[in-house]
Design a protein around this motif. Sequence first.
Motif, short mmCIF file in Angstrom:
data_model
loop_
_atom_site.label_atom_id
_atom_site.label_comp_id
_atom_site.label_asym_id
_atom_site.label_seq_id
_atom_site.Cartn_x
_atom_site.Cartn_y
_atom_site.Cartn_z
N SER A 318 0.81 -1.23 0.00
CA SER A 318 0.00 0.00 0.00
C SER A 318 0.84 1.27 0.00
CB SER A 318 -0.93 0.04 1.21
OG SER A 318 -1.75 -1.11 1.20
N ASN A 320 2.81 2.01 -2.18
CA ASN A 320 2.80 2.48 -3.57
C ASN A 320 1.51 3.21 -3.87
OD1 ASN A 320 5.25 0.99 -4.15
ND2 ASN A 320 3.96 -0.84 -4.06
N HIS A 321 1.58 4.53 -3.77
CA HIS A 321 0.38 5.32 -4.09
C HIS A 321 0.78 6.66 -4.69
CE1 HIS A 321 1.01 7.98 -0.64
NE2 HIS A 321 1.16 6.92 0.13
N LEU A 404 -4.63 7.69 0.95
CA LEU A 404 -3.91 7.30 -0.26
C LEU A 404 -3.39 5.86 -0.17
CD1 LEU A 404 -2.07 10.68 -0.80
CD2 LEU A 404 -3.78 9.69 -2.35
N LYS A 405 -3.08 5.42 1.04
CA LYS A 405 -2.68 4.02 1.22
C LYS A 405 -3.87 3.10 0.90
CE LYS A 405 1.07 3.68 4.56
NZ LYS A 405 1.33 3.65 6.01
N TYR A 407 -6.35 3.89 -1.14
CA TYR A 407 -6.54 3.95 -2.60
C TYR A 407 -5.17 3.96 -3.27
CZ TYR A 407 -11.36 4.46 -1.51
OH TYR A 407 -12.61 4.20 -1.03
N ASN A 408 -4.40 2.92 -2.98
CA ASN A 408 -3.04 2.81 -3.53
C ASN A 408 -3.08 2.50 -5.03
OD1 ASN A 408 -3.29 -0.17 -3.85
ND2 ASN A 408 -3.52 -0.06 -1.62
N ASP A 409 -1.88 2.36 -5.63
CA ASP A 409 -1.79 2.18 -7.09
C ASP A 409 -2.62 1.01 -7.61
OD1 ASP A 409 -0.15 4.31 -7.12
OD2 ASP A 409 1.72 3.20 -7.42
N LEU A 412 -6.64 1.86 -6.73
CA LEU A 412 -7.15 2.98 -7.53
C LEU A 412 -7.63 2.48 -8.90
CD1 LEU A 412 -7.66 5.98 -7.51
CD2 LEU A 412 -5.37 6.36 -8.41
#
Length: 582
Positions: A318, A320-321, A404-405, A407-409, A412
């Motif tokens: 996570s 990676n965002h 953001l963690k 809704y990480n890469d 998302l």
Amino acid sequence: MKKIFFITVITIVLYACNNSKTNVENSTQPLQDTLFNDFKARFVLNLWKNYPEWATSVGFHEYDSLLTISNEVTSKKNIDFSMVYLDSLKKFEQGLLSTNNQTDYEMIKNQLESNIWYAKEFKSNEWNPSDYNVGGIFSEVLNAGVDSINIRLTNIKLKLKSVPAYYQAAIANIKNPTKEHTILAVEQNKGAISIFAVDIPDAVKKSNLSKLEKEEINTNCKQAMAAINNYVNWLEKLDNKQPRNAHIGKKLYEKKFNFDIQSQYSADEIYMMAMQRKSQLHQSMMEIAIQLWPKYFNTEKMPSDTLVAIKKLIDKLSINHVHRDSFQTAIEQQLPVLENFIKQKNLLYIDPAKPLVVRKEPAYMQGVAGASISAPGPYDKFGNTYYNVGTLANYSAADAESFLKEYNDYILQILNIHEAIPGHYTQLVYSNNSPSIIKALFGNGAMVEGWAVYTERMMLENGYAGATPEMWLMYYKWHLRSVCNTILDYSIHVKDMTEKEAMHLLIDEAFQQQKEASGKYRRVSLTQVQLCSYFTGFTEIYNLREALKKKQGNQFDVKKFHETFLGFGSAPVKYISKAMLN
Ligand code: ZN
């Protein structure tokens, strides 16, 4: 969501009228269908008359000046309305109708029976004080761009007169409210004040109404505010020693599930399936965790508790965002990627004439970060569909990082599949083309959410984002949310699950952040059944696809399946299944 369907409504009403003149001489089936189309047209027009606020919300503004007072007269009127139309339905032989009309028949029947049940059995007007709030209704009339501002303000002037009576009726109706809905009602009604203190007076100032009319509206606004404040004070002072339990219990829950979800499964069947699915997901996640552990943790020993190990790996991934300032840009960049993937894999047709516009969430939608879809208004046939992206501007560094963690890469991308392509946005485009006034009005929430949830899995099955183990692991975490929504909803309302047990389910077993879990707990205390729509719809759509695959063998074509399925409009999946399996 209701607004988008209105164009279809008008078209069908006119179409039905023309039909009745030309097709009467045809064979039995078209005649039955012609008569039924006429019936639907009349029914819908009467529906607006009976439910003015609903009419406003779908863009039918003839009754904007009316405000419904919730009292015995209204209740009786609504029950009578439903009884009369249930009687009229009996005149049609369902078997002689087209598939489209057979489904409409079932949906009207369900809606009418549900109206009666809500009025006679569920009776939330006696225990849910947040049923009473004039904020949204006035805001909808004020912001309906169809009529001139003078017409809108004249309607508002008349509507305002009923606000004191509206709240008097509320106070008379409420018997033993729940604590949770009382708190919500206080919050929301306080929030409504600004419409009468600021929004309407501002519009009045800018209008060219006469001085007298302007004064009258401003005076009526003051009266409305006094009525709201009085209601809020009354609620705050309520000495309710034994408030009603917000958890509705098995009997009401099962009925509500049947009316709202319209599934081929019962509530407890779906609950059992969700429990089973949770175990399967944990198993699949554990297998991935074992595979990925050395890649991310080298020689560090994997925790013996598998749920702890999975959580550790999820936390690691996570990180990676996107940066907080590029959340919206990241979404904008992903949409063409999704669209190209669908074309390249030949998964379904996407109408290029109805583009999706990504925008910052408008102020009136409040500052909750996240994403949602707004479809064009009813008279705005060529209007845009918007993908509203919440702003992180007011978030502290820690809150933004936590969001953001989440809704990480990886997630998302799944969010974009769900909300936009080929999820909600794509489904709505198909639904608007579906030739049914009824499906447009009574659109089935489990079908709509089920489709969005189904597409998440379908995209990964087809190799989206490389279908890496990391992507699958994150998908499973996301999917656990739908599954646990069902488990939580049923357990809270039917099985008396405690808050502590709920938190264990959401945080330890579904790997959610504390903030997300507590928000979900609040939601489950305020709503019932809706949280089941995601997993129920998904299960039914997925099972339908697998059944068709089995039946059609190598004749099965996934693109055709998707397009045919969506072509039925937002109907309950059980009816679409019946039609597609025959
Ligand atoms: Zn959704």
